[in-house]
Write a protein that holds these residues in place. Structure first.
Motif, mmCIF file in Angstrom:
data_model
loop_
_atom_site.group_PDB
_atom_site.id
_atom_site.type_symbol
_atom_site.label_atom_id
_atom_site.label_comp_id
_atom_site.label_asym_id
_atom_site.label_seq_id
_atom_site.Cartn_x
_atom_site.Cartn_y
_atom_site.Cartn_z
ATOM 1 N N ASP A 1 -18.527 8.053 -2.322
ATOM 2 C CA ASP A 1 -17.219 7.696 -2.134
ATOM 3 C C ASP A 1 -17.177 6.167 -3.094
ATOM 4 N N PRO A 2 -15.993 6.156 -3.765
ATOM 5 C CA PRO A 2 -15.910 4.754 -4.564
ATOM 6 C C PRO A 2 -16.141 3.508 -3.369
ATOM 7 N N ARG A 3 -15.636 3.909 -2.240
ATOM 8 C CA ARG A 3 -15.628 2.943 -1.168
ATOM 9 C C ARG A 3 -17.103 2.340 -0.974
ATOM 10 N N ARG B 1 0.744 -1.168 -0.052
ATOM 11 C CA ARG B 1 0.057 -0.201 -0.030
ATOM 12 C C ARG B 1 1.021 1.028 0.037
ATOM 13 N N GLY C 1 -5.388 -3.040 -1.405
ATOM 14 C CA GLY C 1 -6.218 -2.790 -0.533
ATOM 15 C C GLY C 1 -7.143 -3.756 0.131
ATOM 16 N N THR D 1 -9.149 4.939 -4.987
ATOM 17 C CA THR D 1 -10.266 4.384 -5.313
ATOM 18 C C THR D 1 -10.631 2.975 -4.526
ATOM 19 N N LEU D 2 -9.237 2.193 -4.109
ATOM 20 C CA LEU D 2 -9.511 1.111 -3.448
ATOM 21 C C LEU D 2 -9.572 1.082 -2.097
ATOM 22 N N GLY D 3 -9.732 2.499 -1.484
ATOM 23 C CA GLY D 3 -9.999 2.668 -0.139
ATOM 24 C C GLY D 3 -8.646 2.846 0.628
ATOM 25 N N ILE D 4 -7.519 3.088 0.024
ATOM 26 C CA ILE D 4 -6.262 3.179 0.829
ATOM 27 C C ILE D 4 -6.018 4.742 1.007
#
Lengths: 319, 358, 508
Positions: free
Chosen positions: C74-76, A181, C105, A194-197
């Motif tokens: 949010d994209p999440r 990450r 992720g 976009t992957l929540g990081i």
């Protein structure tokens, strides 16, 4: 002097000079993998060197022979605190990474010499420390024929520690999820987001690790080479570490190897006298070598995109 | 128009104030009197004719290295190579003066200055060529070139200029010096020299270059937008190299003037000259405006010269001024903080205004 | 009956300033369905889908996922609800391996170590189920665009998405890759997932979609069953109206060949973008190049204006060879260009209007003498053009950045036309500008034609092409696939050809 003694001297001197570079170059790799360019390594080393020296001078009586090792930790902590400035400036306040790093390099000597004068009666340098890092002979290993004398006799223990940290650093960056990450925010923060990081969080991690390791690097310099602190304790080692990191293509193992190589280059003027064919080479070429090599490497590796793709780019989240 | 330039002054002004505040806080923490120290600093830098002479002399290389940084920066490059280029300029100037002591004074001076400037320019151009043809980051190359120049010039001084075993070159002949008896006499024997006036002329020249010449226009255009410049037909590679050449010429001239005006010789050194980095700080504070650079250089020069007297009149370490300088640049660097605060304040005022209107 | 739908978007409106990108749009997606979202560039398809994937928030309207109102900020949030988006510009990390990209992720771990074996096993199972061929060890920067897309799909599958959004998925793919993608879409639907895919290629819709929602100017035109609707009808719905012959073109002398391009081949980043391209532009003629974005138009223009070198072929301006001359030499030879991207290529925004107006002429008289700029002349020239071209500004010393989009474009048009080029290239000259500016720019381009110059008009706006052109060529995958007469062609025919389909009915 026997051939094996010459080799022993070459190896141990190389390692002594390489140790500070290894730690600091590793620090640089962490910061830059997270996307924060770090030309402030020199400043972080200065803070590490200063704080460790002061600690050593004050506490040598309490901790005895363990003092230099504890001093490393102190240097690391202060290096980390100092690197917070860089993190806040670049991650929160969108400062140009080069400007912020340069500020660290300007601020560190000013602050540390300022404090030195306060602590030591207006003098610009500290007294010599009593408890320094001497050489170390590995029990057992040193008995190995030839190799034992070359690598494990009167050598630098902290350099071996540095190499181990290099291996751990590689494992951390390339084998753990935190490492993955951390690298992702330095490569493509938009995709990582976009992957929540959490981009800022991992960039902080990268910069703080670089402060921690840079602080150790500076501390090692003071505890094993200069043995005191003054404005010239750290004179270019931070930039040489930066060069080692680049020469090592941002890879912790590569950076470690490059730092050892630069350590050799730094030690050559000292050991040149012992080695017949080197005695005639002017030491200036050894001094220049690390920097010239870095430029050549950069020119040759162009286009292969070795630096993290988003290195130096501030991430501004859009709504 | 006026409002805009006022806004442009806000950030540097706030940064300077914030920097002085940081200095004051540090002094308070360690039990020193910030007010007294700042007064001493002012007196020490501008309080009498000698101090003014010293401050102006110290400004000269700052102005020139700052201009050098600014030229590269306009072209979009971060030239950290100021220290190395300055060093080459210093070395070039002294070498020429030592090599041709029999030339007539004026020609000797011009030759020395040119020699220094050209050496600085060529040194910097290396980074420009690598950038233009290989895309190599000028940040890294200029840092590396700094250290190469440090070690190389130490070597060159020892082997070529100094007597065997010495670490300094001999002094240049008096007629090569920019620090003339006349200037000494009117500034109470300070090191104030003609270099200051040369620097002022160069400021005007750089301003003219950027605002009145094709080449300056190209540098500006490439610095703002390389793609659009290429589309408009500008030779981008050539422009990059020219920008770095001029940048190094200026820093080199700064070194040569310091050699001829201040030091009169050149010595081996362990560290890169601070002036290279401080010039960068000056340019950043002035937002790379040539005339702004004069004022920023005056401020930093006064801090440095005044800083010397801080430790004379009190036991405050003079490094406090370097802390102030670094802090100022830190605040310039995080100008987003000020912009954000100002925007918030404006927003606040606006909401208040609209609330009041209801 | 909301519970029948996986996704239900109700009365969605999205406003940017005064501009409504989406105006009261409603659509439904059933489980196991493949829904095509058809529309021209700028119709509002992507905006709609960006709201569904949490990247934008609707101004008004509601989104239901599996019958429940959803808050997608949010994209999440979208990820949690099982929505996976395959972006047109992939969200991948080139330096990472395929495996690392997929698990990033959401890594399976053993202690602090990533459990690469488990990850690989899980992914391989998914890959087998959906017939997705991917090489997990390869670095993303080394794999083809088609495989990168499969990696994006796998990222969504790995996160257990069941609603898939594909934004123009075929735009950058080769025909073979498109075939594979269509297979994958079918497999996704057969496993009970639902798919929305944005496109303007009719052939693919016919091949893969169950239903099709047509959007034009931010509004839903119709939702139809694909099996019951002929391609021509879809094209008509997408383009919207009968050909507008509003402008009466005056007769011009078209005897002279201004531009001649023979067998031009251009590569960009190793991909062949223009192949054996042939084209002639005559004096007094506007040649319109129609085509879907990304079919080599940008590279064609870059080669014609000297920004990239062509691989082979000949470019001649009135018999003077131009290929691989510098941008300045080509401009001096008499080629003007209104570029596609006005803010990043056409203008240098922080410079003044007057400076921008001499951007190609600053180095010679009257703007400059002996290397010195003559600002009096530059500003005089600026004032003149501001007047001549009706550029709304406070003064010639205003920064180009402070102008509206339409007026920025007028600055470029003024600069290029004032240089009196023999050939004017105009790339999407009216993209994103207001109607008044559009009319004005059209008039100026037409005036160039009437003055006997050659004009090459490259545009994604069919209306613009149909209205201005004397001849239309359709560009597809770097080649001209057909030439049409705007007087006799229909929008159906044009739409079909742009989608890469040869016209069925031959013109007599």
């Amino acid at each position: 002097m026997s051939f094996s003694t010459v080799l022993m001297t070459v190896f141990s001197t190389t390692l002594i000079y390489a140790a500070p570079l290894i730690f600091t170059a590793l620090g640089g790799a962490f910061s830059e993998h997270s996307g924060i360019v770090n030309v402030g390594l020199e400043g972080m080393m200065i803070v590490g060197a200063f704080s460790s020296t002061v600690f050593n001078l004050f506490c040598a009586k309490i901790f005895g022979a363990a003092t230099p090792w504890i001093s490393l930790l102190i240097g690391a902590v202060f290096g980390l605190l100092f690197s917070l400035l860089h993190a806040v400036a670049t991650i929160n306040f969108r400062a140009d990474h080069i400007i912020s790093g340069t500020v660290l390099n300007m601020l560190a000597p000013a602050l540390c010499v300022f404090l030195t004068r306060i602590f030591y009666n207006g003098k610009g340098q500290t007294p010599i420390i009593d408890q320094s890092m001497g050489t170390f002979t590995f029990p057992g290993l040193s008995k190995i024929p030839l190799l034992g004398k070359m690598l494990f006799t009167h050598t630098s223990l902290v350099a071996y520690l540095a190499i181990i940290v290099g291996i751990i650093g590689w494992y951390f960056l390339y084998r753990t999820n935190i490492g993955l990450r951390l690298r992702s925010v330095g490569e493509n923060p938009v995709a990582a987001d976009t992957l929540g990081i959490n981009v800022a969080e991992y960039r902080y991690l990268g910069v703080l690790i670089s402060g921690f390791l840079g602080g150790i690097g500076g501390a090692v310099m003071a505890q094993s080479i200069t043995l005191n602190f003054s404005v010239s304790t750290i004179s270019g080692q931070g930039f040489m570490s930066l060069a080692a990191m680049i020469f090592g293509k941002w890879n912790p193992l590569g950076a470690t190897a490059a730092a050892i190589f630069f350590g050799l280059a730094q030690s050559l003027p000292i050991i040149g006298g012992y080695v017949p064919f080197l005695a005639h080479v002017n030491s200036v070429w050894f001094q220049i070598a690390p920097y010239a090599i870095t430029i050549v490497v950069l020119v040759i590796f162009l286009g292969k995109a070795v630096a993290p793709a988003a290195d130096g780019q501030n991430y501004i989240k859009s709504k | 128009m006026q409002i805009k330039s006022l806004k442009g002054l806000m950030i540097p002004l706030l940064s300077v104030i914030a920097g002085f505040l940081v200095g004051a806080i540090v002094m308070l923490i360690f039990g020193y009197d910030p007010l007294q120290n700042y007064i001493n600093l002012f007196i020490g830098s501008l309080g009498d004719i000698y101090s003014i002479g010293e401050t102006l002399r110290n400004m000269t290389p700052l102005i020139l290295t700052a201009l050098g940084f600014a030229v590269a920066s306009k072209a979009g490059f971060f030239n950290i190579g100021g220290p190395g280029q300055y060093l080459f300029g210093w070395f070039g100037g002294i070498s020429f003066a030592l090599a041709f002591p029999h030339l007539p004074g004026l020609i000797l001076i011009i030759g020395s200055l040119l020699c220094g400037a050209i050496l600085g320019g060529i040194w910097s151009m290396i980074a420009g060529v690598l950038r233009a043809y290989f895309g190599t980051s000028e940040v890294i190359t200029t840092i590396m070139l700094n250290y190469i120049s440090l070690y190389f010039i130490n070597y060159a001084i020892r082997s070529w200029l100094a007597k065997k075993g010495n670490d300094s070159s001999p002094n240049i002949v008096a007629k090569a010096s920019l620090n003339t008896p006349f200037l000494k006499s009117i500034t109470n024997n300070s090191t104030f020299n003609w270099g200051f006036f040369i620097a002022l002329v160069v400021v005007v020249l750089v301003w003219l270059y950027f605002n009145k010449t094709n080449s300056g226009f190209e540098i500006k255009a490439v610095g703002i937008n390389e793609t659009a410049s290429r589309y408009a037909g500008v030779n981008v590679k050539q422009t990059i190299i020219v920008a770095m050449l001029i940048s190094g010429l200026l820093a080199g001239l700064g070194g040569a003037i310091d050699g001829l005006g201040n030091f009169q010789n050149i010595s081996v050194s362990n560290n890169l000259p601070d002036v290279g980095f401080n010039g960068m700080a000056v340019a950043l504070l002035a937002s790379e405006n040539p005339f702004g650079i004069i004022f920023a250089a005056l401020l930093f020069s006064a801090l440095q010269i005044g800083g010397l007297s801080i430790s004379v009149y009190s036991n405050t370490p003079s490094e406090i001024v370097d802390i102030v300088i670094a802090s100022i640049i830190f605040f310039v660097g995080i100008k987003y903080l000020f912009e954000w605060l100002l925007a918030k304040k404006r927003h606040h005022a606006q909401t208040k205004l609209s609330e009041g209107g209801r | 009956m909301a519970e029948n739908y996986v996704v239900e978007m109700q009365h969605i409106t999205k406003q940017f300033g005064n501009y409504k990108a989406n105006n009261d749009i409603s659509l439904q997606l059933k489980k196991g369905e493949i829904l095509a979202l058809l529309g021209e560039n700028g119709a509002g398809k992507s905006t709609l889908m960006r709201m569904l994937s949490g990247l934008l928030e609707p101004t008004s309207g509601q989104i239901l996922i599996d019958g429940q109102p959803a808050h997608l900020n949010d994209p999440r949030d979208a990820k949690k609800l099982g929505i996976g988006m395959v972006h047109q510009h992939f969200m991948l990390i080139p330096a990472f391996s395929v495996l690392e990209n997929i698990i990033l992720g959401d890594e399976p771990t053993k202690g602090i170590k990533i459990n690469f074996q488990k990850a690989a096993k899980d992914i391989q199972q998914l890959a087998a189920k959906y017939h997705l061929k991917i090489d997990l060890k390869a670095k993303v920067r080394d794999i083809t665009v088609g495989m990168q897309q499969r990696v994006e799909i796998m990222k969504a599958l790995y996160r257990q998405a069941h609603i898939f959004i594909f934004d123009e998925p075929t735009a950058a793919l080769t025909p073979q890759e498109i075939k594979q993608l269509i297979k994958i879409l079918r497999a996704l639907a057969n496993e009970g997932n639902s798919v929305i895919f944005i496109t303007h290629k009719l052939k693919e819709i016919k091949e893969v979609a169950d239903r099709c929602v047509v959007i034009r100017n931010g509004k839903v035109i119709d939702a139809v069953k694909v099996s019951e609707t002929p391609e021509a009808a879809l094209a008509e719905m997408m383009v919207g109206r009968k050909v507008n012959l509003g402008i009466i073109k005056q007769e011009t002398d078209q005897s002279q060949k201004i531009l001649k391009v023979e067998n031009l081949t251009v590569e960009n980043h190793g991909r062949l973008k223009v192949r054996n391209f042939n084209l002639t532009v005559h004096s007094g003629e506007i040649v319109g190049v129609a085509g879907v974005d990304g079919n080599g138009q940008s590279e064609l223009i870059a080669a014609l204006t000297g920004l990239i070198k062509s691989k082979s072929g000949i470019i001649k301006l009135l018999n003077q060879p131009l290929q691989n001359l510098s941008a300045r030499q080509i401009s001096q030879a008499g080629v003007g260009c209104i570029p596609e991207d006005r803010q990043n290529v056409g203008l240098i925004l922080p410079l003044t209007i007057a400076e921008n107006l001499v951007l190609k002429d600053y180095y010679h008289q009257p703007a400059s003498r002996h290397g010195w700029l003559n600002y009096a002349a530059i500003n005089q020239h600026g004032r003149q053009l501001i007047k001549d071209f009706d550029i709304r500004s406070q003064s010639e010393k205003e920064k180009a950045a402070d102008l509206s989009g339409g007026n920025q474009q007028k600055v470029i048009v003024a600069r290029e036309i004032a240089a009196q080029p023999k050939l004017l290239i105009a790339a999407n000259p009216t993209r994103g500008v207001d109607i008044g500016a559009i009319e004005y720019i059209h008039e100026k381009i037409m005036a160039q034609r009437n003055a006997g110059r050659g004009v090459l008009l490259v545009s994604f706006e069919l209306d613009e092409i149909l209205k201005l052109s004397d001849r239309i060529v359709v560009m597809h995958e770097g080649q001209i696939v057909g030439e049409l007469d705007p007087k006799t062609t229909t929008s159906e025919e044009l739409g079909l050809m742009m989608a890469g389909k040869k016209p069925v009915m031959q013109k007599g």
